[in-house]
Design a protein around this motif. Structure first.
Motif, PDB file in Angstrom:
ATOM      1  N   LEU A 268      10.905 -31.718 -31.515  1.00  0.00           N
ATOM      2  CA  LEU A 268       9.571 -32.055 -32.021  1.00  0.00           C
ATOM      3  C   LEU A 268       9.352 -31.702 -33.486  1.00  0.00           C
ATOM      4  O   LEU A 268       8.277 -31.940 -34.026  1.00  0.00           O
ATOM      5  N   VAL A 269      10.369 -31.127 -34.121  1.00  0.00           N
ATOM      6  CA  VAL A 269      10.153 -30.607 -35.477  1.00  0.00           C
ATOM      7  C   VAL A 269       9.724 -31.713 -36.443  1.00  0.00           C
ATOM      8  O   VAL A 269       8.729 -31.580 -37.165  1.00  0.00           O
ATOM      9  N   GLU A 270      10.454 -32.820 -36.440  1.00  0.00           N
ATOM     10  CA  GLU A 270      10.110 -33.890 -37.384  1.00  0.00           C
ATOM     11  C   GLU A 270       8.751 -34.500 -37.075  1.00  0.00           C
ATOM     12  O   GLU A 270       7.969 -34.804 -37.984  1.00  0.00           O
ATOM     13  N   GLN A 271       8.451 -34.634 -35.778  1.00  0.00           N
ATOM     14  CA  GLN A 271       7.155 -35.194 -35.387  1.00  0.00           C
ATOM     15  C   GLN A 271       6.015 -34.327 -35.935  1.00  0.00           C
ATOM     16  O   GLN A 271       5.068 -34.828 -36.548  1.00  0.00           O
ATOM     17  N   VAL A 272       6.130 -33.017 -35.733  1.00  0.00           N
ATOM     18  CA  VAL A 272       5.067 -32.117 -36.189  1.00  0.00           C
ATOM     19  C   VAL A 272       4.980 -32.126 -37.713  1.00  0.00           C
ATOM     20  O   VAL A 272       3.888 -32.162 -38.292  1.00  0.00           O
ATOM     21  N   LEU A 273       6.129 -32.138 -38.378  1.00  0.00           N
ATOM     22  CA  LEU A 273       6.111 -32.180 -39.844  1.00  0.00           C
ATOM     23  C   LEU A 273       5.454 -33.467 -40.339  1.00  0.00           C
ATOM     24  O   LEU A 273       4.693 -33.454 -41.319  1.00  0.00           O
ATOM     25  N   SER A 274       5.729 -34.581 -39.656  1.00  0.00           N
ATOM     26  CA  SER A 274       5.082 -35.851 -40.037  1.00  0.00           C
ATOM     27  C   SER A 274       3.576 -35.739 -39.906  1.00  0.00           C
ATOM     28  O   SER A 274       2.833 -36.188 -40.780  1.00  0.00           O
ATOM     29  N   GLU A 275       3.139 -35.119 -38.810  1.00  0.00           N
ATOM     30  CA  GLU A 275       1.697 -34.986 -38.572  1.00  0.00           C
ATOM     31  C   GLU A 275       1.006 -34.232 -39.697  1.00  0.00           C
ATOM     32  O   GLU A 275      -0.149 -34.491 -40.006  1.00  0.00           O
TER      33      GLU A 275
END
Ligand code: AMP
Ligand code: MG
Length: 435
Positions: A268-275
């Protein structure tokens, strides 16, 4: 041009490294402080160090022996008068008029060479009796003498900004009287390990749990690179908690995350960073191990909202003037984490610590046993470098892939295999990266 994970930008190794180097070249270094010379090892110099006088400050004898006029030694053995003695710390003025034809002075290592002498003959090539000495070796002008100022001229630059202080650099600073040095503060690097299965080193792991080793390898690598690690709590694979910890980590000078950057449902790291509005400069590199490595930056302010006033572990003491919000998402497999730190995080961290940029250094060694791989990736494989003078050899450590910490601990280097190679024969010269 920044990309989002949706655009998924996987770069070749050289290009990914160049992207990091370009960003690193633009980050402001951390502020400065003064340190005692005794505590300066490994610190990064933030001022130039100049020669306070000529080095050496007088023509210095490099041997115990006799200061002579080399022209007097045309015929050997050459008997000379001994008109005095100079030891280290004494002045050459002890021989006020200098030495004339047929004369010599007994001299010690580190002593100033008297006027008139143009060479020093080692004591091993002399026989002394009373005030006479017989010289059995010829000498050329300059033999065993370092002229005044030959090592450095007064006021010349000895060490520049951005030098990491080695024992030799510290010796040089001491030799010109610098008891304190202006250095850069150590950047603070937040370490955020992720994964529901990860437990701390003090816990007894359940049957399917894994102890957090990446937090500790990263902390050690960060310290070795001259920075201060801040270990954040292990983040679960759950977006809200992960986000809070990422936001905290972004308050430090650099955020390193491990795990959660692959293609799994709980990565989920990239998803959260995108958010939170991150820019991604790459979301993978064509390397093994470490392919899913991520590099990006969060623009300060976009992710802070009501959170900005909270004192968090990563914020405390961080140098507010340059809260660079660069981050690396390092793959969680322990060998991948270590390799991607070396290849990508280290140059950014060195730049934050004020160091002048440097290229990766490769050695070359003879391969002990052949290697077969698939082409397409630059590989950094754990290996052992050994061998004799003029025949340094290297061989792969047998391993179970990038999760094999035990194999990694047995190795002392990486064999670097370019992406176009499928087969490397035993005996070939291969590139090796030390660590
Ligand atoms: P991930 O990159 O999150 O998919 O993790 C890849 C592998 O690395 C999995 O086997 C994880 O259990 C392992 N791993 C992830 N984080 C750590 C860590 N902090 N310490 C040790 N192993 C880890
Ligand atoms: Mg994971």
């Amino acid at each position: 041009m920044p990309v989002t994970p949706a655009d998924s930008t996987v770069l070749g190794f050289e290009e990914a490294r160049r992207v990091v180097e370009e960003h690193a070249a633009r980050v402001p270094p951390s502020p400065t402080e003064s340190v005692d010379l005794l505590s300066s090892a490994g610190r990064v110099l933030a001022e130039p160090v100049l020669a306070d006088r000529d080095l050496p400050p007088f023509p210095r004898s490099t041997r115990d022996g006799y200061a002579v006029r080399s022209a007097d030694l045309a015929k050997l053995p050459a008997p000379l008068d001994v008109i005095g003695e100079i030891k280290a710390g004494e002045s050459a003025d002890r021989i006020p008029i200098g030495i004339g034809p047929g004369q010599s002075v007994s001299i010690m290592t580190g002593a100033p060479v008297p006027n008139g002498a143009d060479a020093v003959v080692m004591v091993e090539y002399t026989t002394r009796s009373g005030d006479r000495v017989e010289i059995t070796r010829s000498a050329s002008p300059g033999d065993n003498i370092v002229p005044r100022g030959a090592e450095a001229r007064q006021n010349s630059l000895l060490l520049d900004h951005g030098v990491r202080l080695t024992p030799a650099a510290i010796a040089l600073a001491a030799s010109v009287g610098k008891s304190h040095l202006k250095v850069h503060k150590r950047p603070r690097v937040a370490v955020l390990t992720t994964g529901d299965e990860i437990v701390d080193v003090n816990s007894v792991p359940g049957p399917t749990q894994i102890r957090n080793s990446n937090g500790y390898s990263l902390a050690a690598q960060i310290q070795q690179a001259g920075a201060e690690p801040i270990l954040l709590p292990v983040a679960p694979d759950e977006p809200r908690a992960l986000r809070r910890l990422i936001e905290d980590g972004l308050q430090s000078d650099l955020l390193l995350m491990s795990g959660g950057v692959s293609m799994g449902r709980y990565d989920l790291v990239e998803q959260v960073l995108s958010e939170i509005g991150a820019e991604f400069f790459f979301t993978g590199a064509k390397i093994q191990p470490g392919r899913p490595v991520v590099f990006g930056k969060c623009v300060a302010g976009r992710y802070e909202e009501d959170w900005s006033t909270v004192a968090t572990p990563a914020r405390r003491g961080s140098s507010a003037s340059h809260r660079a919000s660069y981050f690396f998402g390092l793959p969680g497999n322990p060998v991948s984490t270590m390799v991607t730190f070396e290849l990508f995080a280290r140059p950014m961290l060195e730049a934050l610590s004020g160091q002048s940029p440097r290229k990766l250094i490769y050695l070359h060694a003879h391969l002990k046993s052949e290697i077969r791989t698939k082409p397409g990736l630059t590989r950094f494989l754990p290996a052992i470098l050994s061998g004799e003078f003029e025949n340094t050899t290297v061989e792969l450590v047998p391993w179970q892939g990038s999760g094999d910490i035990a194999a990694s601990a047995r190795s002392n280097c990486y064999i670097v295999i370019p992406p176009d190679r499928e087969f490397i024969a035993a005996g070939e010269n291969v590139a090796v990266m030390l660590r």
